[in-house]
Design a protein around this motif. Structure first.
Motif, PDB file in Angstrom:
ATOM      1  N   UNK A 112       0.837  -1.185  -0.002  1.00 32.20           N
ATOM      2  CA  UNK A 112       0.008  -0.221   0.019  1.00 32.20           C
ATOM      3  C   UNK A 112       0.919   1.248  -0.090  1.00 32.20           C
ATOM      4  N   UNK A 113       2.092   1.138   0.816  1.00 28.17           N
ATOM      5  CA  UNK A 113       2.970   2.201   0.718  1.00 28.17           C
ATOM      6  C   UNK A 113       3.443   2.775  -0.599  1.00 28.17           C
ATOM      7  N   UNK A 114       4.052   1.758  -1.362  1.00 27.16           N
ATOM      8  CA  UNK A 114       4.493   1.949  -2.769  1.00 27.16           C
ATOM      9  C   UNK A 114       3.590   2.538  -3.492  1.00 27.16           C
ATOM     10  N   UNK A 115       2.082   1.834  -3.526  1.00 22.49           N
ATOM     11  CA  UNK A 115       1.149   2.273  -4.545  1.00 22.49           C
ATOM     12  C   UNK A 115       0.604   3.652  -4.106  1.00 22.49           C
ATOM     13  N   UNK A 116       0.650   3.914  -2.909  1.00 26.32           N
ATOM     14  CA  UNK A 116       0.006   5.458  -2.422  1.00 26.32           C
ATOM     15  C   UNK A 116       1.073   6.321  -2.863  1.00 26.32           C
ATOM     16  N   UNK A 117       2.354   6.346  -3.102  1.00 28.16           N
ATOM     17  CA  UNK A 117       3.451   7.313  -3.056  1.00 28.16           C
ATOM     18  C   UNK A 117       3.643   7.258  -4.648  1.00 28.16           C
ATOM     19  N   UNK A 118       3.089   6.127  -5.530  1.00 26.45           N
ATOM     20  CA  UNK A 118       3.166   6.164  -7.035  1.00 26.45           C
ATOM     21  C   UNK A 118       4.711   5.461  -7.320  1.00 26.45           C
ATOM     22  N   UNK A 119       5.033   4.608  -6.639  1.00 24.36           N
ATOM     23  CA  UNK A 119       6.490   3.954  -7.180  1.00 24.36           C
ATOM     24  C   UNK A 119       6.014   2.661  -7.713  1.00 24.36           C
ATOM     25  N   UNK A 120       7.260   2.295  -8.373  1.00 21.29           N
ATOM     26  CA  UNK A 120       7.019   0.905  -9.374  1.00 21.29           C
ATOM     27  C   UNK A 120       7.917   0.005  -8.172  1.00 21.29           C
TER      28      UNK A 120
END
Length: 381
Positions: free
Chosen positions: A230-238
């Motif tokens: 969720x953290x990566x997805x919310x911050x827009x990182x692949x």
């Protein structure tokens, strides 16, 4: 030759044993390896998947326990010894090698009492209590860091490094995998590391301008998987976020930089695979041995190290940014890591096992009936 490998619990103990097993069983079709561990350890899942027989003993650690837990573990030891004697009598190994972990103690001691040649493999710079005790009775002590030498009788010590699984050696053939983005491999050992997981997600806030040029492969462990995804997805990182990485060879091959703990097996993999790294030692490791382990790479210029209590997400982000912007520095770190690697460790350890067998039983090993416990076929799943 039949080798019994005792111990496990974590990947740091287990994977060197797997590497030894691969070396032994591929030398001759008649060679056998059997593991002894606990049902709670990583070996309960990994060893059968790798195709090796696994025997179980009921044993727990004594150090760092509450008084009640200590008493329970202490009273369970006699049963663990009885189980160990039964397993050894049934399996009839030519050599027993302890690789650390709860099962290693009673099994290696029982083998010693039965006159079976024994050895231990100490992965860390600072040995644990079990190996310090076993080092007094076994015939050979294999070490990976010179700092460990002083804890054992000098004549028994052989400095060979930590054995690495064969599949990781594939990294040499795939070390120049083309990828567009700067790739980071993040993990905290076989069980994950909440401290690393949290710092990495915090670091993303300071790396926003680089998100299109970064790719993460992140092993979280079971407990933090969804939160990190969720953290990566919310911050827009692949990011490829997984609980556990089975194919570490591919993961290392594609990594430009590794962020990880400083367990001894991890460091051995980093050096054999020639990878630059940011090391964050586990702060609660016995005698702080992970920090001591890490110093060898840091002093050689192969890695950077931060204590978890001192590391912030912003500091981690700054370090990643600096290294990404200095490819020549990364190349230098990779080269220096490679100079510390010992890819022949498994072969050298197996050679000594053969010598122990020949000294005790002769070139053909122990006299025993043909075993039905040959190494099981490897899984292709």
């Amino acid at each position: 030759m039949k080798v019994l490998i005792a111990g496990g619990g974590t990947g740091g103990h287990l994977f060197p044993g797997i590497a030894l097993a691969e070396e032994v069983t591929t030398r001759h079709h008649g060679n056998e390896v059997v593991f002894v561990g606990t049902e709670r350890g990583l070996e309960a899942r990994v060893v059968p998947k790798e195709g090796y027989p696994l025997e179980l003993v009921k044993v727990q650690g004594l150090k760092g326990k509450s008084f009640i837990a200590f008493l329970k573990a202490l009273f369970a030891l006699p049963l663990a010894f009885i189980e160990s004697f039964r397993i050894l009598a049934r399996q009839k190994p030519d050599v027993v090698v302890g690789v650390g972990g709860y099962a290693s103690g009673p099994v290696v001691l029982a083998a010693w009492l039965m006159g079976i040649p024994t050895a231990i493999q100490e992965q860390n710079a600072l040995p644990g209590l079990t190996n310090k005790v076993l080092g007094r009775v076994v015939r050979v002590v294999f070490i990976a860091f010179d700092e460990a030498r002083r804890f054992f009788p000098e004549k028994k010590v052989q400095m060979i490094g930590n054995p690495i699984r064969r599949k990781l050696m594939d990294n040499y053939l795939r070390s120049h995998v083309a990828h567009e983005r700067f790739s980071l491999l993040v993990f905290g050992g076989s069980l994950g590391a909440r401290g690393i997981n949290q710092r990495m997600i915090e670091a993303l806030d300071s790396l926003g301008d680089l998100k299109d040029g970064l790719h993460f492969v992140h092993q979280t462990g079971k407990n933090d998987l969804e939160q990190v995804r969720k953290g990566y997805a919310e911050k827009g990182f692949q990011a490829d976020v997984v609980e556990f990485i089975d194919d570490m060879s591919s993961a290392y091959a594609r990594a430009d930089l590794v962020v990880c703990r400083a367990g001894a097996t991890t460091l051995a993999e980093l050096t054999v695979c020639k990878k630059a790294s940011i090391l964050i030692p586990f702060p609660h490791a016995t005698d702080n041995h992970q920090e001591v382990n890490a110093r060898a790479l840091v002093d050689a210029g192969a890695a950077l190290m931060f204590r978890e209590a001192e590391l912030t997400g912003q500091k981690l982000a700054e370090t990643i940014r600096q290294l990404k912007g200095e490819p020549s520095r990364l190349k230098s770190m990779e080269k220096k890591a490679g100079l510390l690697g010992r890819p022949e460790a498994a072969k050298e350890l197996a050679d000594v096992c053969v010598d122990l067998m020949v000294q005790q039983w002769g070139p053909n090993g122990r006299e025993r009936a043909p075993s039905e416990a040959k190494k099981a076929p490897r899984s292709h799943s």
